[in-house]
Design an enzyme around this catalytic site. Structure first.
Site, PDB file in Angstrom:
ATOM      1  N   ASN A 155       0.916  -1.199  -0.370  1.00  0.00           N
ATOM      2  CA  ASN A 155      -0.197   0.285   0.243  1.00  0.00           C
ATOM      3  C   ASN A 155       0.798   1.252   0.120  1.00  0.00           C
ATOM      4  OD1 ASN A 155      -0.122  -1.536   1.983  1.00  0.00           O
ATOM      5  ND2 ASN A 155      -0.447   0.140   3.654  1.00  0.00           N
ATOM      6  N   THR A 241     -26.298 -10.692   9.247  1.00  0.00           N
ATOM      7  CA  THR A 241     -26.275 -10.525   8.433  1.00  0.00           C
ATOM      8  C   THR A 241     -25.355  -9.490   7.672  1.00  0.00           C
ATOM      9  OG1 THR A 241     -28.753 -10.289   9.245  1.00  0.00           O
ATOM     10  CG2 THR A 241     -29.039  -9.632   7.645  1.00  0.00           C
ATOM     11  N   CYS A 328      -3.354   4.276   7.636  1.00  0.00           N
ATOM     12  CA  CYS A 328      -3.951   3.796   8.780  1.00  0.00           C
ATOM     13  C   CYS A 328      -2.531   3.509  10.030  1.00  0.00           C
ATOM     14  CB  CYS A 328      -4.287   1.815   8.348  1.00  0.00           C
ATOM     15  SG  CYS A 328      -5.239   1.627   7.503  1.00  0.00           S
TER      16      CYS A 328
HETATM   17  N1  PMP Z   1      -4.434  -4.320   3.316  1.00  0.00           N
HETATM   18  C1  PMP Z   1      -4.388  -3.210   2.518  1.00  0.00           C
HETATM   19  C2  PMP Z   1      -2.516  -3.603   1.376  1.00  0.00           C
HETATM   20  C3  PMP Z   1      -3.738  -1.975   2.586  1.00  0.00           C
HETATM   21  O1  PMP Z   1      -3.911  -0.680   2.110  1.00  0.00           O
HETATM   22  C4  PMP Z   1      -5.574  -1.467   3.648  1.00  0.00           C
HETATM   23  C5  PMP Z   1      -5.892  -0.646   3.548  1.00  0.00           C
HETATM   24  N2  PMP Z   1      -5.525   0.796   4.354  1.00  0.00           N
HETATM   25  C6  PMP Z   1      -6.191  -2.748   4.086  1.00  0.00           C
HETATM   26  C7  PMP Z   1      -5.381  -3.649   3.697  1.00  0.00           C
HETATM   27  C8  PMP Z   1      -7.081  -2.944   4.979  1.00  0.00           C
HETATM   28  O2  PMP Z   1      -8.349  -2.533   4.205  1.00  0.00           O
HETATM   29  P1  PMP Z   1      -9.866  -2.220   4.679  1.00  0.00           P
HETATM   30  O3  PMP Z   1     -10.197  -0.724   4.606  1.00  0.00           O
HETATM   31  O4  PMP Z   1     -11.272  -2.797   3.643  1.00  0.00           O
HETATM   32  O5  PMP Z   1     -10.593  -2.853   6.557  1.00  0.00           O
END
Ligand code: PMP
Length: 391
Positions: A155, A241, A328
């Site tokens: 990412n 659900t 994140c």
């Molecule tokens: N894996 C990678 C490589 C990501 O870039 C991300 C999002 N930042 C995620 C997992 C998490 O995905 P989600 O937001 O759908 O939980």
């Protein structure tokens, strides 16, 4: 516009999340309005919702070339990664895992949590270009790793791993392979069988679908324990659900990505090349992992002397959205763990900025970014006087 929100005119942060495609939104709307059935209900409304979920399952399956029954819908890639790692180790006390050092926190954190609960954990080293070092993988397998988790595309850097080679090596030693393909699906061609993985995580909001939907694709031979027990939805692997509207949006986005296919990749790559050409004019600009195969939309760079966090804020004031690394973990002042694993000096890593392009971007967006970076470099004294006028 919400108070305090800048009118972002240039959005260059598609690896954080993508704007939703009109096709996805339009597919979803009826399920947020009149078509509000529970897929488990036997009446017409319920059957309608079930049919919509089934259709989305087919669309997502087609994107990664699997059978629909292999797709387990989740709330996103975070949950899919947790299900893969915890679901696999759940029935195997004392199991041994190996994960890439540059994985997303949604793989690293469950792996570390599993270690606290008695699993053995190996971290797979990467080289200076962010690629898994095969000797590290061989060593982890020789030590008895039963599950290897390596992301298809990173990412932050966009680096694409040679999953097929990793899977072959793992399978020779009887280990299974999980891959987090959240950033890869919709950006490059992803073929579950061809890359040899046994499990694959996907996320809707990275491919022009809504946040809150994702999937774990599971191979025939994988035995998993559910994380969430309840009404037995999703083959008993993910009770609750179904989020019908989000799943429908995910399906529509997957179909769109498949339809756009290679043309979209070619366009993005051309735009990325244009961006990299612009960056080459900025003194001292470094592009990380530039010698590795990378996603066509991602450039992870540093302008030495300009802190990444500062650049993100300055560009935000200019109406340009980029990231200083993994969104994140933004807010943390630590340099990117991905760059640390690649052996980048912390002072350089602190200057990292991620630019991630999407289908709506144009050359004019890139020109705006480069001009803004030139301006900030100049004001920080990193650009020689006269450079702005000359460039
Ligand atoms: N894996 C990678 C490589 C990501 O870039 C991300 C999002 N930042 C995620 C997992 C998490 O995905 P989600 O937001 O759908 O939980």
């Amino acid at each position: 516009m919400a108070p305090g929100l800048n009118d972002v005119t240039v959005y260059l942060d598609h690896n954080a999340t993508t704007p939703m495609a009109r096709e996805a939104l339009e597919a979803m709307l009826p399920f947020l309005e009149q078509r509000h059935g529970n897929p488990s209900s036997r009446h017409g409304r319920g059957r309608d919702a079930r049919a919509a979920v089934d259709r989305a399952r087919e669309q997502v399956a087609a994107l990664v070339k699997v059978r629909p029954s292999q797709v387990i819908f989740t709330s996103g890639a975070t949950e899919a990664n947790n299900l893969a790692l915890k679901g696999w180790s759940g029935g195997r006390p004392g199991a041994r895992l190996a994960v890439g050092a540059t994985e997303h926190p949604s793989v690293l954190s469950p792996a570390l949590a599993l270690r606290q609960h008695g699993c053995a954990l190996g971290m797979l080293a990467v080289d200076s270009q962010g690629r898994i070092v095969s000797e590290a993988l061989e060593e982890a397998l020789a030590e008895g790793a039963g599950l290897v988790s390596v992301m298809l595309a990173n990412n932050e850097t966009g680096v694409i791993q040679d999953l097929r080679a990793i899977s072959e090596l793992a399978h020779e030693r009887g280990a299974l392979v999980h891959t987090d393909a959240a950033q890869a699906a919709g950006r490059i061609e992803v073929d579950f069988e061809a890359c040899g993985a046994d499990m694959m995580s996907l996320s809707a909001h990275k491919l022009s679908g809504p946040a809150g939907a994702g999937a774990l694709v599971v191979g025939k031979t994988v035995d998993l324990e559910p994380l969430i027990h309840g009404g037995g939805q999703e083959h008993g692997l993910r009770a609750g659900t179904e989020n019908v509207a989000a799943i429908v949006g995910f399906g529509a986005a997957a179909e769109l990505a498949l339809r756009r296919g290679r043309d979209a990749q070619v366009e993005l790559r051309a735009l990325r090349d244009y961006l990299e050409l612009g960056l080459s004019r900025l003194p001292g600009a470094v592009i990380f992992a530039s010698d590795a195969p990378r996603l066509p939309n991602t450039v992870f760079l540093a302008l030495p002397g300009l802190e990444g966090e500062t650049v993100v804020m300055l560009l935000d004031e200019d109406g340009i959205a980029v990231s200083s690394g993994s969104s994140c973990s933004s807010g943390a002042t630590e340099p990117s763990h991905v760059l640390m694993a690649m052996g980048v000096e912390p002072e350089v890593a602190r200057c990292a900025i991620r630019v991630s392009l999407g289908p709506g971007n144009t050359r004019a967006d890139i020109d705006t970014l480069i001009a803004a970076l030139e301006k900030h470099l100049y004001h920080q004294g990193a650009m020689p006087a006269g450079f702005l006028a000359a460039s």
